[in-house]
Design an enzyme around this catalytic site. Structure first.
Site, PDB file in Angstrom:
ATOM      1  N   LYS A 162     -50.900 -44.014 -10.840  1.00  0.00           N
ATOM      2  CA  LYS A 162     -49.660 -43.709 -11.342  1.00  0.00           C
ATOM      3  C   LYS A 162     -48.913 -42.437 -10.743  1.00  0.00           C
ATOM      4  CE  LYS A 162     -47.886 -43.091 -16.007  1.00  0.00           C
ATOM      5  NZ  LYS A 162     -48.382 -42.879 -17.498  1.00  0.00           N
ATOM      6  N   HIS A 201     -45.256 -35.385 -29.169  1.00  0.00           N
ATOM      7  CA  HIS A 201     -46.528 -34.989 -28.861  1.00  0.00           C
ATOM      8  C   HIS A 201     -47.118 -33.877 -29.528  1.00  0.00           C
ATOM      9  CE1 HIS A 201     -45.805 -36.814 -24.529  1.00  0.00           C
ATOM     10  NE2 HIS A 201     -46.724 -37.682 -25.414  1.00  0.00           N
ATOM     11  N   SER A 261     -41.840 -39.560 -22.585  1.00  0.00           N
ATOM     12  CA  SER A 261     -41.649 -38.710 -21.549  1.00  0.00           C
ATOM     13  C   SER A 261     -40.673 -39.212 -20.632  1.00  0.00           C
ATOM     14  CB  SER A 261     -43.098 -38.482 -20.862  1.00  0.00           C
ATOM     15  OG  SER A 261     -43.656 -37.847 -21.846  1.00  0.00           O
ATOM     16  N   ARG A 282     -45.493 -44.703 -31.702  1.00  0.00           N
ATOM     17  CA  ARG A 282     -44.078 -44.497 -31.842  1.00  0.00           C
ATOM     18  C   ARG A 282     -43.145 -45.967 -32.635  1.00  0.00           C
ATOM     19  NH1 ARG A 282     -41.712 -43.462 -26.449  1.00  0.00           N
ATOM     20  NH2 ARG A 282     -43.286 -44.926 -26.060  1.00  0.00           N
TER      21      ARG A 282
END
Length: 157
Positions: free
Chosen positions: A41, A17, A128, A90
Site C-alpha cells: 500500500k 481516530h 485520512s 464510521r
C-alpha cells in the site's frame, strides 16, 4: 493487564481516530496504537512520521503507547498479550470490510476479541484520504486533525 491494540494505517491520524483512542483508554489498562506497515500500500507519510504524529497527539493519555509493525496484527497482539483489537466504524460501507477482517482475525486467534467503536456523528465523515484531499485543495482542516498533522502536511504539500 487488560491490553488492547488499535491497528491502522493512520495516514494521517484524525480527530476521529483520537476520539476512539480516548474512549478506549477508559476501558482498557493499556492501548497500543499500532501503525501498520503494508509495503503493498502506498502511504503518504512514512511509518516513522505517522508514529511521531500519533505520539505527539496522545502524549497526555498515560495508558497509550504507539508502535509500528510489519506483519499480521494478530501476531503482534499475541506477542504482547493483548485481549482485544479495537476497530472503528464510521459509515455502513465500513461494516462489510470490517466484518470480513474480523472473521479473518478470529480465524487466526479467537481468544482475542474484536471491539468496535462507532464514530461519533461529528467525526463520521472524516477519513485520512479526505484529510489529504481537503488540505491539498486549500481547505482548513485544523478542526479535523491534531496540530501535528497540519504541521507535517505543511512540510509535504
Amino acid at each position: 493487564m487488560n491490553i488492547a491494540v488499535y491497528p491502522g494505517s493512520f495516514d494521517p491520524i484524525t480527530n476521529g481516530h483520537l476520539d476512539i483512542i480516548k474512549r478506549a483508554s477508559k476501558l482498557f489498562d493499556k492501548i497500543v496504537v499500532l501503525v501498520a506497515i503494508n509495503n503493498e500500500k502506498k502511504s503518504f507519510f512514512g511509518a516513522e512520521e505517522r508514529v511521531k504524529m500519533i505520539r505527539d497527539s496522545v502524549k497526555d493519555i498515560t495508558n497509550v503507547e504507539v508502535e509500528s509493525f510489519d506483519g499480521l496484527t494478530m501476531r503482534y497482539a499475541e506477542k504482547i498479550g493483548a485481549k482485544a483489537l479495537i476497530r472503528g466504524l464510521r459509515v455502513v460501507s465500513d461494516f462489510d470490510y470490517e466484518w470480513k477482517l474480523a472473521a479473518a482475525n478470529e480465524f487466526i486467534n479467537s481468544d482475542i476479541e474484536i471491539v468496535f467503536f462507532m464514530a461519533r456523528h461529528e467525526t463520521s465523515f472524516i477519513s485520512s484520504s479526505s484529510i489529504k484531499e481537503l488540505y491539498s485543495n486549500d481547505i482548513d482542516i485544523s478542526s479535523l486533525v491534531p496540530i501535528s498533522v497540519v504541521e507535517e502536511l505543511k512540510k509535504k504539500i
